[in-house]
Scaffold this motif. Structure first.
Motif, PDB file in Angstrom:
ATOM      1  N   GLU A  87       0.848  -1.191   0.000  1.00 32.96           N
ATOM      2  CA  GLU A  87       0.000   0.000   0.000  1.00 32.96           C
ATOM      3  C   GLU A  87       0.892   1.252   0.000  1.00 32.96           C
ATOM      4  OE1 GLU A  87      -3.116  -0.024  -0.518  1.00 32.96           O
ATOM      5  OE2 GLU A  87      -3.560   2.076  -0.135  1.00 32.96           O
ATOM      6  N   ILE A  93       1.156  -1.183   5.397  1.00 33.03           N
ATOM      7  CA  ILE A  93       0.718  -2.575   5.294  1.00 33.03           C
ATOM      8  C   ILE A  93       0.798  -3.123   3.860  1.00 33.03           C
ATOM      9  CG2 ILE A  93      -0.848  -2.402   7.261  1.00 33.03           C
ATOM     10  CD1 ILE A  93      -3.159  -2.092   5.184  1.00 33.03           C
ATOM     11  N   VAL A  95      -1.486  -5.244   1.163  1.00 31.98           N
ATOM     12  CA  VAL A  95      -2.900  -5.542   0.897  1.00 31.98           C
ATOM     13  C   VAL A  95      -3.004  -6.542  -0.253  1.00 31.98           C
ATOM     14  CG1 VAL A  95      -3.768  -3.349   1.786  1.00 31.98           C
ATOM     15  CG2 VAL A  95      -3.021  -3.516  -0.603  1.00 31.98           C
ATOM     16  N   ASN A  97      -5.627  -6.278  -2.810  1.00 35.87           N
ATOM     17  CA  ASN A  97      -6.849  -5.728  -3.420  1.00 35.87           C
ATOM     18  C   ASN A  97      -6.627  -5.081  -4.781  1.00 35.87           C
ATOM     19  OD1 ASN A  97      -5.667  -3.278  -2.851  1.00 35.87           O
ATOM     20  ND2 ASN A  97      -7.114  -2.676  -1.243  1.00 35.87           N
ATOM     21  N   ARG A  98      -5.562  -5.444  -5.480  1.00 33.40           N
ATOM     22  CA  ARG A  98      -5.330  -4.812  -6.789  1.00 33.40           C
ATOM     23  C   ARG A  98      -5.702  -5.767  -7.923  1.00 33.40           C
ATOM     24  NH1 ARG A  98      -3.429  -1.683  -3.350  1.00 33.40           N
ATOM     25  NH2 ARG A  98      -2.729   0.391  -3.896  1.00 33.40           N
ATOM     26  N   ASP A 177      -7.813  -6.477   2.570  1.00 35.98           N
ATOM     27  CA  ASP A 177      -6.849  -5.628   3.274  1.00 35.98           C
ATOM     28  C   ASP A 177      -6.279  -6.263   4.543  1.00 35.98           C
ATOM     29  OD1 ASP A 177      -9.209  -5.318   4.582  1.00 35.98           O
ATOM     30  OD2 ASP A 177      -9.522  -3.235   3.930  1.00 35.98           O
TER      31      ASP A 177
END
Ligand code: NAG
Ligand code: NAG
Length: 511
Positions: A87, A93, A95, A97-98, A177
């Motif tokens: 991120e 952090i 993640v 989520n991409r 996340d």
């Protein structure tokens, strides 16, 4: 066969010699006071500075050879179907989520041994666990203080992997996340096991750092010695000297200056081979252009400057510059007594995006002085920056330095404009565009100019031998107007067109 172009270049050469004499007789020192002979050289690339693409077999027997320093990986969660990402590029952090992957979703390896790695993110932090010891973060900029990871591949499908965290458990993408290191990895290799990732290898580096660290301290010395002993030998110097060439450009790495005990992972023994090269050059009356191809920390992030992971650290500290000056002084002092030492190139292809012009200019002035201490008559070559116009170096050289040469490299490759060019368009580009670029830096009272790398290779598919002959002829004509001369990349290469030896022996290049 004489064409108007070779006549033109002979005329230019005549004018140059005339101007040369004229200026000296006026007591001016801006032009060469050496007895300058046009350089027609070949690079001895891939020898004392490893480049895997030139001889891939060198890397064949490295254990776990897909995972070398600088290898760039992307990981897509098999459960979520999205990519792991640092991120903000790092500092916080990780993640999952991409939906698509580029810089922030890429992870670069630092190899500790064949199983263990530090993993670096876009903004140069390393992966590790947070203070609770569970959540995956990229915060530390100190590799030693960061985590040690393993990548375990599915035996029958090596692009399916699990990542073992420093706490001995496996990473899992629990939600988009929340990426944690607390999986036992007992879900087989099924998609519903959140510890399973699809791995893509985005980029590999195969330079000196990768080969020496890849084989490790026990195996690397013998692998490197065998390569040095066989890749370039005395017969090659004889071949060069009898082919109509008069010089070699010899790429070297900074670590050779601390032979026989260079810093890890580099291995000792290269200096002896450089000594041999100078003996052979002397025997066959070839000039040597010593070229610092790999400077400490890497000046361009490419494997050919021995970058560890693609970053450019050279010039970011005063120490890296001082160390480079010491390296230049070491080599110049060692070889100045050999009549073959003709020129010292202070650094090869610094990249504009990582090396500011003011930093480079200061280095060039200091490097020039370092050469002059030991070799008052050698040419000093300064390389133009990748991604910048070579004319930017002209103000630096005028009046401050004598016997200085600007090196610029011309490849009809590496840029989109070349992808769809025909044979004739390629040749026109050399005759029109390269010619005017070269003219812009070849001034009557400025530095000499050198096309220190070129090759008869292009993006054209299915070109005939005659096409290659015309292309190499056009390049010789145009680059022959560089006031210092030119050098082909390279003498040997598994890719035939990049091997001047092959091109000459097979009649593709006539000198
Ligand atoms: C990914 O997750 C982080 C943390 O919740 C969030 O800040 C970011 O906006 C998310 N990005 C996308 C593309 O969903
Ligand atoms: C090459 O130079 C010509 C003449 O200046 C110019 O018209 C052309 O756009 C240049 N070609 C490329 C590909 O840049």
């Amino acid at each position: 066969m004489k064409t108007p172009h070779t006549k033109h270049s002979q005329l230019l050469r005549f004018v140059f010699v005339f101007a040369h004499v004229f200026f000296i007789s006026n007591g001016r020192t801006l032009l060469s006071t050496n007895n300058h002979q046009m350089i027609r050289a070949v690079n001895l690339g891939g020898w004392l500075v490893t480049e895997g693409w030139m001889k891939p077999s060198l890397f064949d027997s490295i254990p776990n050879k897909d995972f070398l320093d600088g290898t760039e990986l992307q990981f897509k969660s098999a459960t979520i179907g999205k990519y792991l990402s640092a991120e903000l590029g790092g500092g916080t952090i990780i993640v999952a989520n991409r939906t698509s992957a580029s810089g922030w979703e890429s992870f670069r390896l630092w190899r500790i041994n064949e199983r263990s790695f530090h993993i670096k993110v876009f903004n140069n932090q390393f992966l590790g666990l947070d203070s609770a010891g569970v959540n995956l973060v990229a915060i530390s900029t100190n590799s030693e203080a960061s985590g040690i990871f393993e990548i375990i591949r599915k035996p029958d499908d090596p692009s399916r992997v699990r990542i073992k965290a420093p706490n001995g458990l496996f990473l899992q993408a629990k939600t988009e996340d929340l990426v944690t290191a607390n999986s036992q990895a007992n879900g087989g290799w099924r998609n519903d096991d959140p510890s399973v990732f699809e791995m893509t290898i985005v980029q590999r580096l195969q330079g000196e750092y990768q080969i020496t660290n890849g084989y490790g301290p026990l195996k690397a010395p013998k692998i490197m010695k065998d390569h040095w002993d066989t890749f370039i030998v005395e017969k090659d110097f004889e071949f060069i000297a009898t082919s109509g060439l008069n010089a070699v450009r010899l790429p070297i790495g900074w670590w050779t200056a601390s032979d026989p005990t260079p810093p890890k992972p580099y291995v000792g023994g290269s200096l002896l081979h450089l000594d041999n090269a100078f003996l052979w050059a002397k025997k066959y009356k070839l000039k040597v252009i010593l070229d610092l191809h790999a400077a400490p920390g890497s000046q361009n992030g490419y494997e050919h400057s021995a970058s560890r992971d693609g970053s450019i650290l050279w010039g970011q500290t005063e120490e890296s510059i001082q160390e480079t000056i010491r390296v230049i002084e070491f080599f110049t002092a060692r070889y100045a007594p050999n009549p073959s030492l003709y020129a010292v190139e202070l650094i090869n292809e610094p990249r504009a995006s990582g090396v500011p012009l003011d930093v480079l200019s200061k280095y060039y002035e200091a490097g020039y002085q370092a050469v002059r201490k030991h070799a008052p008559n050698a040419f000093v070559i300064i390389s133009s920056r990748i991604g910048a116009d070579a004319t930017e170096l002209l103000p630096l050289t005028v009046s401050k330095m004598k016997d200085v040469v600007i090196d610029t490299h011309y490849y009809n490759l590496f840029r989109d404009i070349f992808n769809s060019m025909t044979v004739d368009q390629n040749i026109d580009y050399v005759r029109v565009n390269r010619s005017s670029e070269l003219q812009a830096i070849t001034t009557s009272n400025g530095p000499l100019t050198f096309v220190g790398e070129w090759v008869a290779e292009w993006q054209v598919q299915g070109a005939t031998k005659e096409d290659f002959q015309r292309f190499s002829k056009a390049q010789q004509d145009v680059y022959g107007r560089a006031s210092f001369g030119w050098s082909y990349w390279s003498l040997k290469n598994v890719n035939n067109h990049w091997s001047m030896e092959w091109m000459i022996k097979n009649g593709y290049i006539k000198l």
